[in-house]
Design a protein around this motif. Structure first.
Motif, mmCIF file in Angstrom:
data_model
loop_
_atom_site.group_PDB
_atom_site.id
_atom_site.type_symbol
_atom_site.label_atom_id
_atom_site.label_comp_id
_atom_site.label_asym_id
_atom_site.label_seq_id
_atom_site.Cartn_x
_atom_site.Cartn_y
_atom_site.Cartn_z
ATOM 1 N N GLY A 14 1.462 5.020 8.007
ATOM 2 C CA GLY A 14 2.387 5.155 6.897
ATOM 3 C C GLY A 14 3.344 3.999 6.737
ATOM 4 O O GLY A 14 4.041 3.913 5.721
ATOM 5 N N LYS A 15 3.389 3.099 7.697
ATOM 6 C CA LYS A 15 4.294 1.949 7.613
ATOM 7 C C LYS A 15 3.836 1.010 6.500
ATOM 8 O O LYS A 15 2.640 0.755 6.329
ATOM 9 N N LEU A 16 4.777 0.455 5.747
ATOM 10 C CA LEU A 16 4.471 -0.482 4.678
ATOM 11 C C LEU A 16 4.213 -1.869 5.269
ATOM 12 O O LEU A 16 5.020 -2.370 6.066
ATOM 13 N N TYR A 18 2.439 -6.039 4.603
ATOM 14 C CA TYR A 18 2.202 -7.085 3.621
ATOM 15 C C TYR A 18 1.211 -8.090 4.190
ATOM 16 O O TYR A 18 1.315 -8.481 5.357
ATOM 17 N N ARG A 28 0.591 -5.672 -0.907
ATOM 18 C CA ARG A 28 1.225 -4.563 -0.194
ATOM 19 C C ARG A 28 0.163 -3.556 0.244
ATOM 20 O O ARG A 28 -0.838 -3.378 -0.431
ATOM 21 N N SER A 29 0.430 -2.906 1.366
ATOM 22 C CA SER A 29 -0.511 -1.897 1.859
ATOM 23 C C SER A 29 0.215 -0.901 2.741
ATOM 24 O O SER A 29 1.382 -1.102 3.104
ATOM 25 N N VAL A 30 -0.508 0.151 3.098
ATOM 26 C CA VAL A 30 0.026 1.171 4.003
ATOM 27 C C VAL A 30 -0.843 1.216 5.243
ATOM 28 O O VAL A 30 -2.080 1.276 5.158
ATOM 29 N N HIS A 156 -5.545 -0.767 7.410
ATOM 30 C CA HIS A 156 -4.604 -0.527 6.320
ATOM 31 C C HIS A 156 -5.388 -0.564 5.020
ATOM 32 O O HIS A 156 -6.583 -0.879 5.009
ATOM 33 N N ASP A 171 5.273 -6.728 8.528
ATOM 34 C CA ASP A 171 6.004 -5.614 7.935
ATOM 35 C C ASP A 171 7.081 -6.173 7.014
ATOM 36 O O ASP A 171 7.195 -7.394 6.838
ATOM 37 N N TRP A 172 7.883 -5.315 6.399
ATOM 38 C CA TRP A 172 8.842 -5.769 5.386
ATOM 39 C C TRP A 172 9.958 -6.624 5.978
ATOM 40 O O TRP A 172 10.636 -7.364 5.260
#
Length: 206
Positions: A14-16, A18, A28-30, A156, A171-172
């Motif tokens: 579930g983490k966003l 890149y 972007r992806s999960v 992902h 990650d972000w």
């Protein structure tokens, strides 16, 4: 940035994430999984031979036309001695040994027939891929030629094209998570995690 900075990024579903491709496009992806092993399925090498169940010595029971085994001269009834110098003494050892290799690997087979002992070195082929018209298998760029046979990877849902595999994943907050290594399906890209990369670099680059 030092990718080997202390700690390993936590692989949490579930983490966003890149990814950045060669054209500097950000995708972007999960994060879609925890770490897992993806065994060889599509990447299994093709020999084109079967052996008699439970036989010892190991006896060939089927040789497919046009296969590497047939081209090497192996025939039904021949008895296998070794593969790349490793003795194969019972039928249960045959398939696990073949599965250690990849398509295009060279293997040296030793076997016996009515004429005596035979040896031949030849290449294993790729297994033919099944053709599917399902929408899930129809997408721009298609799947990677090798998309399995990996250990300790995560996935992902970024639509990474096959030619963009090798791109980094963050990650972000800009923390490095790994490298995209294969497009598995319409919704899944496989990533080799930071921990594996750091361990490899530490071991092999002095």
């Amino acid at each position: 940035m030092n990718i080997a900075e202390t700690g390993t990024e936590k692989i949490e579903m579930g983490k966003l994430l890149y990814s950045i491709n060669a054209a500097d496009k950000v995708m972007r992806s999960v994060l879609g999984s925890t770490l897992f092993n993806l065994p060889k399925i599509n990447s299994q090498p093709y020999l084109g031979a079967m052996v008699v169940y439970n036989s010892s010595p190991v006896q060939f029971s089927l040789i497919k036309a046009g296969s590497p085994a047939e081209k090497a001269g192996i025939k039904v009834g021949d008895e296998l001695i070794s593969i790349n110098g490793k003795a194969i003494e019972k039928a249960s050892e045959f398939a696990p040994e073949i599965l250690k290799y990849w398509a295009d690997d060279e293997v040296a087979f030793e076997w016996t027939n009515a004429s005596g002992k035979m040896t031949k070195t030849f290449k294993l082929d790729r297994r033919g891929q099944s053709v599917s018209n399902h929408p899930a298998d129809k997408f721009e760029g298609g799947k990677s030629a090798r998309r399995d046979g990996f250990n300790a990877i995560f996935t992902h849902d970024a639509a990474i094209k096959t030619e963009d595999c090798g791109s980094p994943v963050f990650d972000w907050e800009g923390r490095f998570y790994g490298i995209n290594i294969a497009r598995f399906s319409r919704t899944t890209t496989v990533v080799i995690p930071k921990k594996t990369i750091v361990e490899f670099v530490t071991k092999h680059v002095k």
